[in-house]
Motif scaffolding. Structure first.
Motif: not given
Length: 126
Positions: A4-16
């Protein structure tokens, strides 16, 4: 949940906050269950509610739902750990039928609580 939820990008600075949670699905933390808990309390739970969700019955309802699902799916019991100073959580979990588990080598600043769904020798109904 991974589907249901894809893995986030590797750039943690962009995470919400959604990326933080979905990362936990794709990279769950390793939980080491002490040997003495594996028979009677093999399932481990951890719940955190935002302050705005606390005191409204949501935590109890959520935990009750999870406990029923664990039991229905064959778990013999469940355990969790909390700070010994956290009387509010201790009272909350005790009200849900959890009791303190005596550990052979108690860790510092941790109290283990458990709730058995059946005796260790009792077969689980399916």
């Amino acid at each position: 949940m991974c589907a249901k939820y894809s893995a986030p990008s590797t750039d943690k600075a962009q995470w919400d906050s959604t990326d933080e949670v979905s990362n936990g699905f794709h990279n769950p933390p390793k939980v080491i269950i002490p040997e003495c808990l594996r028979g009677p309390y093999p399932s481990h739970i951890k719940f955190n509610l935002l302050p705005r969700a606390q005191g409204k019955g949501m935590g109890g309802s959520l935990i009750t739902c999870v406990l029923e699902s664990l039991k229905r799916n064959g778990s013999r019991g469940v355990h969790l750990d909390i700070s010994p100073d956290d009387i509010r959580y201790l009272n909350f979990y005790t009200s849900l039928g959890f009791s303190e588990i005596t550990m052979p080598s108690p860790p510092l600043n941790q109290v283990f609580l458990g709730k058995a769904f059946c005796d260790e020798d009792e077969p689980i109904e399916s």
